[in-house]
Design a protein around this motif. Structure first.
Motif, PDB file in Angstrom:
ATOM      1  N   VAL A 229      46.812  92.444  52.555  1.00 14.31           N
ATOM      2  CA  VAL A 229      46.212  92.855  51.224  1.00 14.31           C
ATOM      3  C   VAL A 229      46.542  94.204  51.054  1.00 14.31           C
ATOM      4  O   VAL A 229      46.994  94.602  49.738  1.00 14.31           O
ATOM      5  CB  VAL A 229      44.745  92.775  51.264  1.00 14.31           C
ATOM      6  N   SER A 230      46.489  95.175  51.812  1.00 20.54           N
ATOM      7  CA  SER A 230      46.993  96.740  51.392  1.00 20.54           C
ATOM      8  C   SER A 230      48.373  96.892  51.173  1.00 20.54           C
ATOM      9  O   SER A 230      48.795  97.479  50.560  1.00 20.54           O
ATOM     10  CB  SER A 230      46.480  97.473  52.798  1.00 20.54           C
ATOM     11  N   ASN A 231      49.328  96.277  52.161  1.00 18.90           N
ATOM     12  CA  ASN A 231      50.736  96.256  51.962  1.00 18.90           C
ATOM     13  C   ASN A 231      51.016  95.592  50.599  1.00 18.90           C
ATOM     14  O   ASN A 231      52.021  96.026  50.058  1.00 18.90           O
ATOM     15  CB  ASN A 231      51.395  95.682  53.091  1.00 18.90           C
ATOM     16  N   ARG A 235      53.092  97.152  47.182  1.00 19.86           N
ATOM     17  CA  ARG A 235      54.235  96.590  46.579  1.00 19.86           C
ATOM     18  C   ARG A 235      54.007  96.732  44.977  1.00 19.86           C
ATOM     19  O   ARG A 235      54.818  96.619  44.130  1.00 19.86           O
ATOM     20  CB  ARG A 235      54.270  95.294  46.873  1.00 19.86           C
ATOM     21  N   ARG A 236      52.874  96.278  44.656  1.00 20.53           N
ATOM     22  CA  ARG A 236      52.367  96.018  43.070  1.00 20.53           C
ATOM     23  C   ARG A 236      52.648  97.389  42.408  1.00 20.53           C
ATOM     24  O   ARG A 236      52.927  97.461  41.280  1.00 20.53           O
ATOM     25  CB  ARG A 236      51.192  95.400  43.094  1.00 20.53           C
ATOM     26  N   TRP A 237      52.029  98.390  43.301  1.00 19.87           N
ATOM     27  CA  TRP A 237      52.346  99.959  42.893  1.00 19.87           C
ATOM     28  C   TRP A 237      53.570 100.413  42.870  1.00 19.87           C
ATOM     29  O   TRP A 237      53.717 101.554  42.347  1.00 19.87           O
ATOM     30  CB  TRP A 237      51.227 100.573  43.269  1.00 19.87           C
ATOM     31  N   GLY A 251      52.314 105.078  39.561  1.00 15.91           N
ATOM     32  CA  GLY A 251      52.664 104.142  40.788  1.00 15.91           C
ATOM     33  C   GLY A 251      53.539 105.224  41.989  1.00 15.91           C
ATOM     34  O   GLY A 251      53.657 106.420  42.053  1.00 15.91           O
ATOM     35  N   LEU A 252      53.992 104.346  43.008  1.00 17.49           N
ATOM     36  CA  LEU A 252      54.591 104.883  44.176  1.00 17.49           C
ATOM     37  C   LEU A 252      56.226 104.883  44.285  1.00 17.49           C
ATOM     38  O   LEU A 252      56.643 103.754  43.365  1.00 17.49           O
ATOM     39  CB  LEU A 252      54.026 104.128  45.371  1.00 17.49           C
ATOM     40  N   THR A 253      56.880 105.846  44.752  1.00 16.71           N
ATOM     41  CA  THR A 253      58.194 105.894  44.612  1.00 16.71           C
ATOM     42  C   THR A 253      58.876 106.147  45.949  1.00 16.71           C
ATOM     43  O   THR A 253      58.155 106.974  46.665  1.00 16.71           O
ATOM     44  CB  THR A 253      58.924 106.738  43.329  1.00 16.71           C
ATOM     45  N   LEU A 274      61.513  94.492  46.326  1.00 15.58           N
ATOM     46  CA  LEU A 274      60.107  94.158  46.016  1.00 15.58           C
ATOM     47  C   LEU A 274      59.888  92.964  45.841  1.00 15.58           C
ATOM     48  O   LEU A 274      58.420  92.551  45.574  1.00 15.58           O
ATOM     49  CB  LEU A 274      59.803  94.795  44.577  1.00 15.58           C
ATOM     50  N   SER A 275      60.792  91.877  46.408  1.00 14.00           N
ATOM     51  CA  SER A 275      60.122  90.611  46.285  1.00 14.00           C
ATOM     52  C   SER A 275      59.068  90.428  47.654  1.00 14.00           C
ATOM     53  O   SER A 275      59.301  91.119  48.772  1.00 14.00           O
ATOM     54  CB  SER A 275      61.413  89.577  46.791  1.00 14.00           C
TER      55      SER A 275
END
Length: 394
Positions: A229-231, A235-237, A251-253, A274-275
């Motif tokens: 759930v945290s990983n 991914r979503r961000w 978000g994250l980069t 990101l899949s």
């Protein structure tokens, strides 16, 4: 000879550390708009260039540069007058997978409020900040109950807080640090310049203590990466392409995680996907853990933000105000700073590491670790984007 994706990445990044493709590095490392640079360099002048001449707008435009979890920017504001506004939490930007009681969410609100205070101070205004003027909000009521009411009033005395000078160069530096352990004098200088604090600060540059603590931080990150759930939240961000970064401006980069030049190109071209299938693959997770391991073990000191007694929303906001001051002090003193909180989050798997850290640090039962950060030396620069000011207004 065939290699797994993890093997290929490790070999490629090692190769990239030895070879410099100047034109490629210039293109990738300089990634970012001139507008973003101007916002950081001189936020007041940048505000004026956009037509924001009212001090309250200049304060708000500057304060969105405050540090915040996942670069989620979870703020909303409602202007009451030319000298007052309400700060709301953006309920859509909560991160319950890693922050189930909104501790970090409130840290972020505190960072924003302290930067509001410091910006107003630089503009010759005093601030009055009243927390929870209509009662405390909860996870589903952030849009109805403001976190704070902020009022500006012209100064009667010419007394300034010089921490504002650090805004230009303040950033979360996630690169691998270099050089020697930070000295006691350097750490004391950071602490003294950032005073006063709302809560307690504990730093360590003791080699033996670092050897005991750093593996705990590394193992906590590995746990969180292997926790679906945290990983999946990460991914979503995550924003991978330049288009996605510019469109979302949050978000994250990879860039914010310390990659540039040929290393960045290789990671984007051949590795990061990101899949769901690839993101949650063992190779991808191990690569992330390996990168974090390099970061954490390059720490030249650690700092712990501690509270004692009450551990509630007010305490968390005060911790955020301390965080804002400390990161600005690091900026002025040219010390790199990076929060690493996987070991002190509010879900059961993380709390096992919290208990271990409390034992190492010999904390009292009444003390709580609010935040952890590594300190060191680094010349790496990447400034995360912020959304347009109008998107925060209600």
């Amino acid at each position: 000879m065939k290699h797994s994706r993890e093997s290929f990445l490790k070999k490629s990044l090692a190769f990239g550390s030895l070879i410099s493709f100047t034109s490629l590095q210039k293109n990738l490392y300089a990634f970012g708009s001139e507008e973003n640079k101007q916002h950081r360099e001189n936020p007041i002048a940048y505000a004026e260039s956009l037509g924001y001449t009212n001090p309250i707008d200049q304060v708000l435009l500057t304060a969105i540069l405050a540090p915040n979890s996942h670069n989620s920017q979870p703020w909303k504001f409602k202007k009451i007058s030319d000298f007052e506004f309400y700060l709301f939490g953006d309920g859509e930007k909560q991160l319950p997978e890693i922050d189930p009681i909104n501790r970090q969410f409130y840290h972020t609100q505190g960072c924003f409020l302290e930067l509001c205070h410091l910006t107003a101070d630089s503009l010759m205004f005093d601030t009055t900040i009243k927390l929870f003027p209509n009662g405390k909000p909860y996870a589903k009521t952030f849009s109805k109950f403001p976190i704070a009411k902020v009022s500006l009033k012209p100064k009667t005395k010419c007394v300034h807080d010089f921490l504002f000078a650090g805004v230009r160069d303040r950033r979360m530096n996630r690169s691998v640090y270099s050089g020697e352990i930070l000295t006691k004098e350097e750490l004391e200088g950071l602490h003294s310049f950032a005073l006063p604090f709302k809560n307690q600060m504990k730093w360590t540059n003791d080699v033996n203590e670092l050897r005991a603590i750093l593996p705990v931080l590394e193992n906590a990150f590995a746990m969180e990466t292997n926790r679906y759930v945290s990983n999946e939240l990460n991914r979503r961000w995550f924003r991978l392409s330049e288009t996605s970064i510019l469109e979302n401006r949050d978000g994250l980069t990879l860039e914010a995680n310390g990659l540039s030049g040929i290393k960045l190109w290789i990671a984007k071209k051949f590795f990061v996907d990101l899949s769901k299938e690839v993101w949650h693959s063992e190779d991808s997770k191990q690569a992330a853990i390996s990168m974090f391991s390099s970061q954490v073990h390059s720490a030249k000191a650690l700092v712990f933000f501690l509270s004692e007694g009450k551990d509630d929303e007010t305490t968390w906001i005060e911790t955020g105000r301390d965080l804002m001051r400390y990161t600005l002090s690091c900026s002025v003193k040219n010390i790199a700073f990076h929060t690493m909180n996987q070991a002190v989050e509010d879900y059961p798997e993380s709390r096992l590491f919290t208990k271990e850290l409390k034992q190492i640090l010999k904390l009292k039962p009444t003390q709580e670790i609010q935040l952890i950060a590594r300190l060191g030396r680094s010349s790496y620069r990447f400034d995360s984007y912020r959304r347009d000011l109008k998107s925060f207004l209600v």
